[in-house]
Each structure stands twice: as C-alpha cells, then as structure tokens.
Design a protein around this motif. Structure first.
Motif, PDB file in Angstrom:
ATOM      1  N   LEU A   1     -19.298  -3.931  37.091  1.00  0.00           N
ATOM      2  CA  LEU A   1     -20.471  -4.712  37.477  1.00  0.00           C
ATOM      3  C   LEU A   1     -21.677  -3.802  37.282  1.00  0.00           C
ATOM      4  CD1 LEU A   1     -19.327  -6.365  40.861  1.00  0.00           C
ATOM      5  CD2 LEU A   1     -19.424  -7.446  38.598  1.00  0.00           C
ATOM      6  N   ASN A   2     -22.820  -4.384  36.983  1.00  0.00           N
ATOM      7  CA  ASN A   2     -24.063  -3.606  36.980  1.00  0.00           C
ATOM      8  C   ASN A   2     -24.752  -3.890  38.307  1.00  0.00           C
ATOM      9  OD1 ASN A   2     -23.689  -4.757  33.984  1.00  0.00           O
ATOM     10  ND2 ASN A   2     -24.630  -2.732  33.859  1.00  0.00           N
ATOM     11  N   LEU A   3     -24.833  -2.864  39.173  1.00  0.00           N
ATOM     12  CA  LEU A   3     -25.532  -3.053  40.449  1.00  0.00           C
ATOM     13  C   LEU A   3     -27.037  -2.920  40.250  1.00  0.00           C
ATOM     14  CD1 LEU A   3     -23.267  -1.083  42.963  1.00  0.00           C
ATOM     15  CD2 LEU A   3     -23.195  -3.501  42.357  1.00  0.00           C
TER      16      LEU A   3
ATOM     17  N   TYR B   1     -32.206  -1.481  19.615  1.00  0.00           N
ATOM     18  CA  TYR B   1     -31.589  -1.700  20.929  1.00  0.00           C
ATOM     19  C   TYR B   1     -32.659  -1.565  22.020  1.00  0.00           C
ATOM     20  CZ  TYR B   1     -26.755  -1.800  19.300  1.00  0.00           C
ATOM     21  OH  TYR B   1     -25.572  -2.178  18.737  1.00  0.00           O
ATOM     22  N   HIS B   2     -32.242  -1.707  23.265  1.00  0.00           N
ATOM     23  CA  HIS B   2     -33.175  -1.603  24.380  1.00  0.00           C
ATOM     24  C   HIS B   2     -32.875  -0.368  25.214  1.00  0.00           C
ATOM     25  CE1 HIS B   2     -33.580  -5.739  23.099  1.00  0.00           C
ATOM     26  NE2 HIS B   2     -34.771  -5.747  23.686  1.00  0.00           N
ATOM     27  N   GLU B   3     -33.925   0.227  25.715  1.00  0.00           N
ATOM     28  CA  GLU B   3     -33.792   1.391  26.579  1.00  0.00           C
ATOM     29  C   GLU B   3     -33.476   0.871  27.985  1.00  0.00           C
ATOM     30  OE1 GLU B   3     -34.055   4.383  25.253  1.00  0.00           O
ATOM     31  OE2 GLU B   3     -33.938   5.514  27.134  1.00  0.00           O
TER      32      GLU B   3
ATOM     33  N   GLY C   1     -20.017   0.876  21.318  1.00  0.00           N
ATOM     34  CA  GLY C   1     -20.810  -0.077  22.112  1.00  0.00           C
ATOM     35  C   GLY C   1     -21.431   0.605  23.309  1.00  0.00           C
ATOM     36  N   SER C   2     -22.391  -0.070  23.915  1.00  0.00           N
ATOM     37  CA  SER C   2     -23.199   0.557  24.968  1.00  0.00           C
ATOM     38  C   SER C   2     -22.454   0.758  26.286  1.00  0.00           C
ATOM     39  CB  SER C   2     -24.416  -0.309  25.254  1.00  0.00           C
ATOM     40  OG  SER C   2     -24.984  -0.738  24.055  1.00  0.00           O
ATOM     41  N   ASP C   3     -21.447  -0.073  26.555  1.00  0.00           N
ATOM     42  CA  ASP C   3     -20.742   0.021  27.833  1.00  0.00           C
ATOM     43  C   ASP C   3     -19.469   0.863  27.750  1.00  0.00           C
ATOM     44  OD1 ASP C   3     -22.510  -1.581  29.266  1.00  0.00           O
ATOM     45  OD2 ASP C   3     -21.414  -3.428  28.831  1.00  0.00           O
ATOM     46  N   VAL C   4     -19.056   1.248  26.543  1.00  0.00           N
ATOM     47  CA  VAL C   4     -17.732   1.867  26.377  1.00  0.00           C
ATOM     48  C   VAL C   4     -17.655   3.240  27.063  1.00  0.00           C
ATOM     49  CG1 VAL C   4     -15.913   2.470  24.719  1.00  0.00           C
ATOM     50  CG2 VAL C   4     -17.488   0.605  24.187  1.00  0.00           C
TER      51      VAL C   4
ATOM     52  N   GLY D   1     -30.630   5.377  28.225  1.00  0.00           N
ATOM     53  CA  GLY D   1     -30.618   5.165  26.773  1.00  0.00           C
ATOM     54  C   GLY D   1     -30.101   3.767  26.481  1.00  0.00           C
ATOM     55  N   ARG D   2     -29.154   3.651  25.533  1.00  0.00           N
ATOM     56  CA  ARG D   2     -28.561   2.333  25.253  1.00  0.00           C
ATOM     57  C   ARG D   2     -27.600   1.900  26.360  1.00  0.00           C
ATOM     58  NH1 ARG D   2     -26.507   2.614  19.093  1.00  0.00           N
ATOM     59  NH2 ARG D   2     -24.950   1.278  20.047  1.00  0.00           N
ATOM     60  N   GLY D   3     -27.351   2.785  27.294  1.00  0.00           N
ATOM     61  CA  GLY D   3     -26.439   2.501  28.411  1.00  0.00           C
ATOM     62  C   GLY D   3     -25.340   3.552  28.503  1.00  0.00           C
TER      63      GLY D   3
ATOM     64  N   VAL E   1     -29.147 -12.853  24.879  1.00  0.00           N
ATOM     65  CA  VAL E   1     -29.926 -12.615  26.107  1.00  0.00           C
ATOM     66  C   VAL E   1     -31.034 -11.597  25.845  1.00  0.00           C
ATOM     67  CG1 VAL E   1     -29.802 -11.737  28.477  1.00  0.00           C
ATOM     68  CG2 VAL E   1     -28.035 -13.281  27.618  1.00  0.00           C
ATOM     69  N   TYR E   2     -30.684 -10.526  25.113  1.00  0.00           N
ATOM     70  CA  TYR E   2     -31.721  -9.536  24.803  1.00  0.00           C
ATOM     71  C   TYR E   2     -32.813 -10.158  23.921  1.00  0.00           C
ATOM     72  CZ  TYR E   2     -29.346  -5.564  26.969  1.00  0.00           C
ATOM     73  OH  TYR E   2     -28.784  -4.697  27.880  1.00  0.00           O
ATOM     74  N   ALA E   3     -32.431 -11.058  23.000  1.00  0.00           N
ATOM     75  CA  ALA E   3     -33.433 -11.704  22.139  1.00  0.00           C
ATOM     76  C   ALA E   3     -34.349 -12.602  22.976  1.00  0.00           C
ATOM     77  CB  ALA E   3     -32.730 -12.511  21.044  1.00  0.00           C
TER      78      ALA E   3
HETATM   79  C1  CDM Z   1     -25.707  -5.958  29.270  1.00  0.00           C
HETATM   80  C2  CDM Z   1     -24.869  -4.691  29.308  1.00  0.00           C
HETATM   81  O1  CDM Z   1     -23.507  -5.015  29.433  1.00  0.00           O
HETATM   82  C3  CDM Z   1     -25.254  -3.877  30.543  1.00  0.00           C
HETATM   83  O2  CDM Z   1     -24.314  -2.909  30.860  1.00  0.00           O
HETATM   84  C4  CDM Z   1     -25.062  -3.880  28.062  1.00  0.00           C
HETATM   85  O3  CDM Z   1     -26.433  -3.660  27.865  1.00  0.00           O
HETATM   86  C5  CDM Z   1     -24.471  -4.528  26.831  1.00  0.00           C
HETATM   87  O4  CDM Z   1     -23.355  -3.797  26.495  1.00  0.00           O
HETATM   88  P1  CDM Z   1     -22.451  -4.084  25.203  1.00  0.00           P
HETATM   89  O5  CDM Z   1     -22.039  -5.504  25.165  1.00  0.00           O
HETATM   90  O6  CDM Z   1     -21.412  -2.995  25.192  1.00  0.00           O
HETATM   91  O7  CDM Z   1     -23.502  -3.855  24.080  1.00  0.00           O
HETATM   92  P2  CDM Z   1     -23.309  -3.585  22.532  1.00  0.00           P
HETATM   93  O8  CDM Z   1     -21.997  -4.089  22.048  1.00  0.00           O
HETATM   94  O9  CDM Z   1     -23.671  -2.169  22.297  1.00  0.00           O
HETATM   95  O10 CDM Z   1     -24.475  -4.507  21.984  1.00  0.00           O
HETATM   96  C6  CDM Z   1     -24.420  -5.917  21.978  1.00  0.00           C
HETATM   97  C7  CDM Z   1     -25.816  -6.415  21.655  1.00  0.00           C
HETATM   98  O11 CDM Z   1     -26.653  -6.252  22.810  1.00  0.00           O
HETATM   99  C8  CDM Z   1     -27.946  -5.789  22.463  1.00  0.00           C
HETATM  100  N1  CDM Z   1     -28.189  -4.510  23.184  1.00  0.00           N
HETATM  101  C9  CDM Z   1     -27.195  -3.860  23.832  1.00  0.00           C
HETATM  102  C10 CDM Z   1     -27.454  -2.706  24.534  1.00  0.00           C
HETATM  103  C11 CDM Z   1     -28.767  -2.211  24.576  1.00  0.00           C
HETATM  104  N2  CDM Z   1     -29.074  -1.092  25.241  1.00  0.00           N
HETATM  105  N3  CDM Z   1     -29.757  -2.873  23.924  1.00  0.00           N
HETATM  106  C12 CDM Z   1     -29.493  -4.019  23.244  1.00  0.00           C
HETATM  107  O12 CDM Z   1     -30.386  -4.608  22.672  1.00  0.00           O
HETATM  108  C13 CDM Z   1     -27.965  -5.650  20.964  1.00  0.00           C
HETATM  109  O13 CDM Z   1     -28.528  -6.832  20.468  1.00  0.00           O
HETATM  110  C14 CDM Z   1     -26.500  -5.603  20.559  1.00  0.00           C
HETATM  111  O14 CDM Z   1     -26.296  -6.216  19.317  1.00  0.00           O
END
Ligand code: CDM
Ligand code: ATP
Length: 308
Positions: free
Chosen positions: A15-17, A29-31, A138-141, A155-157, A187-189
């Motif tokens: 979960l993201n608290l 990506y998003h910071e 990916g950002s959550d891995v 950063g990206r997470g 959602v980010y878009a």
């Molecule tokens: C919403 C969260 O789950 C919060 O922990 C993450 O930010 C998303 O994690 P995730 O699904 O592992 O993300 P990724 O597989 O890296 O990216 C999926 C999509 O989310 C957007 N993305 C994700 C992470 C980030 N810091 N900025 C972004 O803009 C990008 O459009 C990307 O194409």
C-alpha cells in the motif's frame, strides 16, 4: 530419480501510505515521494529449474499475460541476460492480489522472481545489484526486492530509504477493490492534464513544497512508531486520489457507499482504484470486513490484510 530444484514463494502486495507527485522528470516519468507498506495479501510464485534453455510461464488469471509481456517473465529474462545464465526456469503464478488495483502485484511477482532465481541458481547476487535490476523493470519493483516492511521511495519510486520501525508495529487494513481496474499510465496522464489546467487557473490544486512533504512523511513515521492511528489517518495522503475520484465514477460511487457505512478515513493506494482503511487491531478489521461484505459484496471485493 533426479531431484527437482524448485522453490515455492510468497509474493506480497503493497500500500502507499503517502504519495505525492512532485513534478515531471526529463525521462517522462514523475518525480515521487512515497511511503510504502508491505502487506500480507500475497500471490504465490513457484520457480522450477528446467532442462531446456527457456522461460516458461503460466498464471491462473486471464487478466495477466503468460508470455514475454508478463513482468515476472521480463525479470527472469533480464537476470539471465545480465549474468549469462544458461539454465531455464518455469514460473507458475497464482494470483490473489487484484490485477491493476494499485497494490503492485506485477511488480511484486517480478521482484519475487529476481530474489527466487538468485537463490534457485545459487547466484549470490547482492541486494544492491538486485535493486538495480529491479529499477530497470518498474518503479515499484525495488521496494519488493528490498525486503523491507516499510520504506520511503523517491525519484521514480525506486530510490529507497529504509525507515526503522519496531517489529511490534503492525497495521491492520480492510481493502475495498472495485471489479474494474485502472491503468497506472492513464492516471498519470490525467494528472498531467489536471496540473496544466491548474496552471491556467481553472482547476486549482494544492501544491505541497518539498519541505512540507518531508515534514508530513516524518510525522507519519512518528505516528507509526507511536501507534497513534488517529493522527496517522490524518497524515496518510495520496495526490492521485482526487483525479481518480473525479475521473472514474465507479471509484467515487464506492467511496460514497463506504462513507455511508460510517467509514470516515478512506484512503487510496497507488494509482487506485483500491480504497483502504487502517484499523486498530484484527478484531476491529474483522468487524469492518463483515459489515462491508454484508452490504457491498456486489460493488467490491473485500480483503483483510496486515503489515507483513
Ligand atoms: C502508482 C505507483 O504504484 C506508486 O507506488 C507507481 O508510481 C507506479 O508503479 P509501476 O506500476 O511499477 O510503474 P511503472 O511500471 O514503472 O510505470 C507505469 C507507468 O506509470 C507512469 N509512471 C510511473 C512511475 C513514475 N514515477 N512516473 C510515471 O509517470 C508512466 O506512465 C509509466 O508508463
Ligand atoms: N505478473 C503480473 N501480475 C499482474 N499483472 C501483470 C503481470 N505482468 C504483467 N501484468 C500486467 O500489468 C498490468 C498492471 O498489473 P498490476 O496488477 O501490477 O497493477 P497495479 O497493482 O495497479 O500496479 P502498480 O500499483 O504497481 O501501478 C496489467 O495490465 C497486467 O496485465
């Protein structure tokens, strides 16, 4: 008969608290500033060494690809290519974590494969090496590879800072998952479009400064350490929830239904649509679960989970 080299592993959700989006990065990506919690809702991943030089994947959910599009397949491929591994692997995934729910199921499966293959093939790769691979997937891995119960992501997470929280601290949650999923990138878009409108003054949104954000995360941390759930509820924050609730009618409807049942502090994980509450103990979580199951079983799936 030759013995089979195989591992049966749990692949937990998160979960993201806390989740704030601080801006757009040059890589598109998003910071982020986020606070992760690992929870006890888990998929199961079985890894078996096979004699052929390939990756064979199966999954019991039709919402999940069983080919190279699966993040777990990509994790195995990346590990094999990076270290010249010739051995093949069979990956069998049993899903429990709702797909596209905002609880990082695919990322967790990928992390489990990295950690599991490291063990299965006796590779002895260090945690930082695995975290580096994780961040290419990916950002959550990285959070799942870190093995931590809680961590701050920047950063990206995947730029992680560990936090020291006593092992006795364990939160209980009830999770409410609508039957429809949401794509993270959508959602980010939507968020970007919303932010653009806010710059032209038509849709003002609160912008937190970095100092304010760091302060909030520090307060959240002390609430956790002290077990102050009332204040913790006030500090749990998700910058994406407003746009998700505005844009996806089924999420706002579920939130209204849950509010009518008397659940005051409803939070969203990641990019949604999973909503959750924090409960003071297992008994209270069970009461919330029973009430939601009795009244809303046609609107959402309900789960109980605790910090893992
Ligand atoms: C919403 C969260 O789950 C919060 O922990 C993450 O930010 C998303 O994690 P995730 O699904 O592992 O993300 P990724 O597989 O890296 O990216 C999926 C999509 O989310 C957007 N993305 C994700 C992470 C980030 N810091 N900025 C972004 O803009 C990008 O459009 C990307 O194409
Ligand atoms: N092993 C996997 N498990 C689940 N989904 C996967 C997997 N591999 C690829 N996918 C695909 O990834 C997409 C998102 O799945 P996932 O369940 O990880 O979303 P999520 O929990 O919302 O992710 P996050 O919270 O990290 O943004 C789905 O479209 C799914 O088909």
């Amino acid at each position: 008969m030759a013995s089979v080299n195989s591992l049966l592993l749990s692949s937990p959700a998160k979960l993201n608290l806390y989740l704030d989006v601080l801006g757009r990065r040059p890589d598109g990506y998003h910071e982020l500033l986020t606070f992760f919690e690992r929870i006890s809702l888990c998929d199961t991943v079985r890894l078996t060494e096979i004699q052929t030089d390939e990756i064979v994947l199966s999954c019991d959910s039709r919402l999940v690809p069983s080919d190279a599009a699966n993040l777990a397949w990509q994790a195995a491929d990346l590990l094999r290519r990076s270290f010249g591994v010739k051995k093949g692997v069979k990956i069998e995934i049993q899903k429990q974590i709702p797909v596209g729910g905002g609880m990082g199921g695919g990322s967790s499966n990928a992390a489990t494969v990295l950690l599991g293959m490291n063990r299965l093939f006796g590779m002895r790769l260090s945690r930082p090496v695995l975290v580096d691979l994780a961040n290419r997937l990916g950002s959550d891995v990285a959070f799942f590879v870190s093995g931590r119960r809680f961590a701050i992501g920047r950063g990206r997470g995947g730029d992680l800072t560990g936090v020291s929280i006593p092992p006795r601290v364990r939160l209980w949650h009830v999770l409410f998952v609508p039957p429809k999923n949401i794509m993270t990138k959508d959602v980010y878009a939507l968020f970007d479009r919303g932010s653009q409108r806010s710059r032209t003054g038509r849709n003002p949104r609160e912008t937190l400064t970095l100092t304010k954000n760091n302060e909030n995360v520090n307060i959240l941390l002390s609430c956790l350490k002290e077990g102050d759930l009332r204040f913790l509820n006030r500090k749990i924050y998700n910058r994406l929830s407003e746009i998700v609730i505005e844009s996806y009618g089924f999420v706002s409807e579920l939130r209204t239904d849950l509010s009518k049942l008397g659940f005051k502090w409803l939070h969203m994980s990641g990019s949604g649509p999973t909503l959750f509450v924090v409960c003071k103990d297992q008994k209270y979580a069970q009461r919330v679960y029973d009430k939601a199951r009795a009244r809303l079983s046609d609107k959402c799936h309900v789960f109980i989970a605790a910090t893992l």
